[in-house]
Motif scaffolding. Structure first.
Motif, PDB file in Angstrom:
ATOM      1  N   LYS A  29       0.797  -1.232   0.000  1.00  0.00           N
ATOM      2  CA  LYS A  29       0.000   0.000   0.000  1.00  0.00           C
ATOM      3  C   LYS A  29       0.825   1.277   0.000  1.00  0.00           C
ATOM      4  CE  LYS A  29      -1.030   0.215   4.957  1.00  0.00           C
ATOM      5  NZ  LYS A  29      -2.122   0.127   5.933  1.00  0.00           N
ATOM      6  N   ALA A  30       2.092   1.196   0.365  1.00  0.00           N
ATOM      7  CA  ALA A  30       2.951   2.388   0.301  1.00  0.00           C
ATOM      8  C   ALA A  30       3.335   2.731  -1.137  1.00  0.00           C
ATOM      9  CB  ALA A  30       4.212   2.161   1.125  1.00  0.00           C
ATOM     10  N   TYR A  31       3.123   1.769  -2.059  1.00  0.00           N
ATOM     11  CA  TYR A  31       3.594   1.940  -3.433  1.00  0.00           C
ATOM     12  C   TYR A  31       2.521   1.764  -4.498  1.00  0.00           C
ATOM     13  CZ  TYR A  31       7.837   1.079  -0.778  1.00  0.00           C
ATOM     14  OH  TYR A  31       8.823   1.131   0.172  1.00  0.00           O
ATOM     15  N   SER A  32       1.368   1.214  -4.127  1.00  0.00           N
ATOM     16  CA  SER A  32       0.351   0.897  -5.129  1.00  0.00           C
ATOM     17  C   SER A  32      -1.025   0.808  -4.475  1.00  0.00           C
ATOM     18  CB  SER A  32       0.685  -0.442  -5.790  1.00  0.00           C
ATOM     19  OG  SER A  32      -0.344  -0.860  -6.655  1.00  0.00           O
ATOM     20  N   ILE A  33      -2.053   1.007  -5.286  1.00  0.00           N
ATOM     21  CA  ILE A  33      -3.425   0.826  -4.811  1.00  0.00           C
ATOM     22  C   ILE A  33      -3.959  -0.568  -5.170  1.00  0.00           C
ATOM     23  CG2 ILE A  33      -3.966   3.283  -4.868  1.00  0.00           C
ATOM     24  CD1 ILE A  33      -5.479   2.735  -7.530  1.00  0.00           C
ATOM     25  N   ASN A  34      -3.125  -1.383  -5.817  1.00  0.00           N
ATOM     26  CA  ASN A  34      -3.543  -2.722  -6.237  1.00  0.00           C
ATOM     27  C   ASN A  34      -3.506  -3.686  -5.055  1.00  0.00           C
ATOM     28  OD1 ASN A  34      -4.025  -5.185  -7.394  1.00  0.00           O
ATOM     29  ND2 ASN A  34      -2.303  -5.114  -8.819  1.00  0.00           N
ATOM     30  N   LYS A  35      -4.669  -4.004  -4.513  1.00  0.00           N
ATOM     31  CA  LYS A  35      -4.739  -4.922  -3.372  1.00  0.00           C
ATOM     32  C   LYS A  35      -4.426  -6.367  -3.756  1.00  0.00           C
ATOM     33  CE  LYS A  35      -7.625  -2.236  -0.366  1.00  0.00           C
ATOM     34  NZ  LYS A  35      -8.613  -2.255   0.691  1.00  0.00           N
ATOM     35  N   ASP A  36      -4.339  -6.630  -5.055  1.00  0.00           N
ATOM     36  CA  ASP A  36      -3.987  -7.978  -5.520  1.00  0.00           C
ATOM     37  C   ASP A  36      -2.515  -8.084  -5.897  1.00  0.00           C
ATOM     38  OD1 ASP A  36      -6.584  -9.019  -5.180  1.00  0.00           O
ATOM     39  OD2 ASP A  36      -7.205  -8.147  -7.088  1.00  0.00           O
ATOM     40  N   LYS A  73      -2.796 -13.283  -6.491  1.00  0.00           N
ATOM     41  CA  LYS A  73      -2.007 -12.086  -6.799  1.00  0.00           C
ATOM     42  C   LYS A  73      -1.869 -11.927  -8.313  1.00  0.00           C
ATOM     43  CE  LYS A  73      -1.344 -11.106  -2.505  1.00  0.00           C
ATOM     44  NZ  LYS A  73      -2.101 -10.020  -1.909  1.00  0.00           N
ATOM     45  N   ASN A  74      -1.903 -10.673  -8.775  1.00  0.00           N
ATOM     46  CA  ASN A  74      -1.808 -10.427 -10.215  1.00  0.00           C
ATOM     47  C   ASN A  74      -0.644  -9.508 -10.587  1.00  0.00           C
ATOM     48  OD1 ASN A  74      -2.664  -7.814  -9.604  1.00  0.00           O
ATOM     49  ND2 ASN A  74      -4.742  -8.120 -10.351  1.00  0.00           N
ATOM     50  N   GLU A  75       0.162  -9.129  -9.596  1.00  0.00           N
ATOM     51  CA  GLU A  75       1.278  -8.231  -9.874  1.00  0.00           C
ATOM     52  C   GLU A  75       2.327  -8.340  -8.767  1.00  0.00           C
ATOM     53  OE1 GLU A  75       1.790  -3.543 -11.111  1.00  0.00           O
ATOM     54  OE2 GLU A  75       0.226  -4.057  -9.666  1.00  0.00           O
ATOM     55  N   ILE A  76       3.580  -8.243  -9.163  1.00  0.00           N
ATOM     56  CA  ILE A  76       4.686  -8.139  -8.214  1.00  0.00           C
ATOM     57  C   ILE A  76       5.191  -6.703  -8.298  1.00  0.00           C
ATOM     58  CG2 ILE A  76       7.012  -8.907  -7.616  1.00  0.00           C
ATOM     59  CD1 ILE A  76       6.308 -11.558  -9.105  1.00  0.00           C
TER      60      ILE A  76
END
Length: 117
Positions: A29-36, A73-76
């Motif tokens: 959450k410090a770097y992205s809004i993608n919860k997945d 998960k859909n992203e690293i």
């Protein structure tokens, strides 16, 4: 939850050669809004094993590893210091992309890199 940290050891011929941690939403959450997404942090290869292609190969294996162990998960995502040109090069050769996102970290500017799964 802060306990969403998963330490991973990189083996080379069955010998520990490197280490990293996958971190869930609390890290992401410090770097992205993608919860997945899942955050890759503290990635390192022991100096005595560097130059053997371990970093490049282990990064290329990340998508299949995440799909197996973290199928939702859909992203690293990872953050790398702007001065760490060697790491940036290794990550990008492994298929991790720079989308131009920057944040300030404790030691200066961080490049936020992404690998879509």
């Amino acid at each position: 939850m802060e306990d969403e940290r998963y330490p991973i050891v990189i083996l080379y011929n069955k010998i520990p050669a490197g280490f990293f941690v996958f971190h869930g939403w609390e890290g992401v959450k410090a770097y992205s809004i993608n919860k997945d997404a899942i955050l890759l942090r503290t990635y390192s290869v022991n100096v005595s094993f560097q130059g053997k292609g371990i970093a490049k190969n282990s990064i290329k294996l990340l998508p299949s590893f995440v799909k197996e162990h973290f199928p939702h998960k859909n992203e690293i995502i990872l953050a790398v210091n702007h001065n760490n040109k060697i790491a940036q090069h290794v990550y990008q050769r492994g298929g991790i992309k720079d989308k131009g996102i920057r944040v300030m970290g404790r030691k200066g500017e961080l490049f936020i890199l992404h690998m879509e799964l």
